[in-house]
Design a protein around this motif. Structure first.
Motif: not given
Length: 393
Positions: A91, A265, A86-88, A228-229
């Protein structure tokens, strides 16, 4: 009492990063720093994507994402089938909250050390569903046993649906006894979401050893991944109940694919994240952890001494690999979020030093990080110049 010596630098580590050498970067915990070889790996993936977008997105991308996921999950000691990229971490928290099915009468329990954006997310979901948000107060001086007892006393079986607890707090750089807290919550039938934003790469504890229902962690901080990881790890009973914030084409594939696939994305951060772990392993994971924690402890002492803070008043982070340390600021400074941000900007502008200035419990705190690209003289320079800047109110 003398200041403990700093660690020996790791040869060549500073050259792995493209950070501006004119600035002391003592705030790795906020946005991390991406090694050059990881930047290049991500750029190669972007070049591949732009050379033939249709091929990149439609031929094998899901398999490549799954491969990266398995690599990251293995490093974290997590079940790859229960892990979603997911992005962070924030999130991931939002995904969990909106998947719970909260109702009026339910309660979400957090602590006063929780991350601000997570608190906002909890408050919004409670407003939307009619659930209640309650905050436990944890004194910064509490022992592990006292923390566990406060949590035990604060649970309301039958009403508390979710406990959100930090593994390592952001505002106060405190390693909480997470596994013990999870055990207490399980005894009372309460689900637990662990916000482990700072854990991957810094802390040796595995996701399995924590044992939470939900665990979220960022790879872009201490795991050297592109920003973003992050990962969301979900226990088996919950996996089919997890829904993405936005429905896309992998919805029928179930967890984790339904969460990961978001059409157009930019997936290059996820695909190059294993290169960050390669960089970390090349330096030596244990070596990096020990170096960073020792350097942060050195910085805490020299800056604390400069500000006249007795060693006994410097908060203990609670773990030997914690690479973030707090120094209390003089009374009256940074007592609000706006004041903290203003002081942080002033330190950056006048001292060419990036630090985190935090507000917690009505007091301002300086949060210092240690990373392989830092050196002892950066903390020495800050200690030599910071008192005069703080005196200029």
């Amino acid at each position: 009492m003398s200041v403990p010596p700093p660690p020996e630098p790791i040869p060549g580590a500073r050259l792995l990063f493209s950070l501006d050498p004119a600035i002391s970067h003592l705030n790795h915990g906020s946005f991390g720093a991406v090694p050059v070889l990881v930047q290049r790996a991500q750029q190669r993936l972007r070049d591949e994507m732009e050379a033939d977008p249709l091929r990149f997105f439609t031929q094998g991308l899901a398999d490549r994402i799954a491969h990266a996921r398995r690599h990251l999950a293995g490093f974290l000691g997590a079940d790859a089938d229960g892990t979603a990229l997911t992005a962070n971490a924030t999130t991931g928290v939002a995904v969990v909250l909106q998947s719970l099915g909260l109702r009026p009468g339910d309660e979400v329990l957090t602590t006063d050390h929780g991350y601000g954006a997570v608190e906002f997310s909890v408050q919004r979901e409670c407003r939307r569903t009619g659930a209640t948000h309650r905050v436990l107060r944890l004194p910064l001086t509490a022992s592990d046993e006292e923390v566990v007892q406060i949590v035990r006393d604060g649970l309301r079986p039958g009403r508390t649906r979710l406990l959100v607890i930090d593994q390592l707090t952001s505002a106060t750089a405190w390693l909480l006894p997470t596994a013990a807290i999870v055990g207490v919550a399980r005894e009372h039938g309460v689900s637990v979401l662990v916000d482990a934003a700072h854990a991957p790469g810094m802390l040796p504890a595995t996701v399995r050893s924590v044992g939470a229902d939900f665990w979220v962690g960022n790879l872009h901080k201490w795991g050297y991944a592109p920003r973003g990881t992050a990962v969301l790890v979900v226990a088996p009973p919950w996996r089919e109940r997890i829904e993405p914030l936005v429905v896309s084409w992998e919805q029928e594939a179930g967890f984790p694919a339904r969460l990961e696939w978001q059409a157009t994305a930019d997936y290059t951060a996820w695909l190059s994240a294993p290169v960050g772990l390669y960089a970390l392993r090349s330096l030596g994971v244990d070596r990096v952890r020990e170096h960073n924690a020792t350097l942060a402890a050195y910085g805490q002492r020299v800056v604390g001494d400069a500000l006249g803070v007795p060693p006994a008043d410097l908060p203990d982070p609670g773990g030997p690999t914690v690479a973030m340390r707090l120094v209390p600021l003089p009374a009256g400074l940074a007592t609000t979020m706006d004041a903290a941000r203003a002081l942080q900007a002033r330190i950056a502008e006048r001292l060419a030093t990036q630090v985190a200035v935090m507000t917690w419990n009505g007091r301002g705190w300086l949060r210092l990080c240690g990373q392989v690209y830092n050196s002892a003289d950066e903390y020495d320079r800050l200690a030599g110049r910071l008192p005069a800047l703080l005196a200029q109110r």
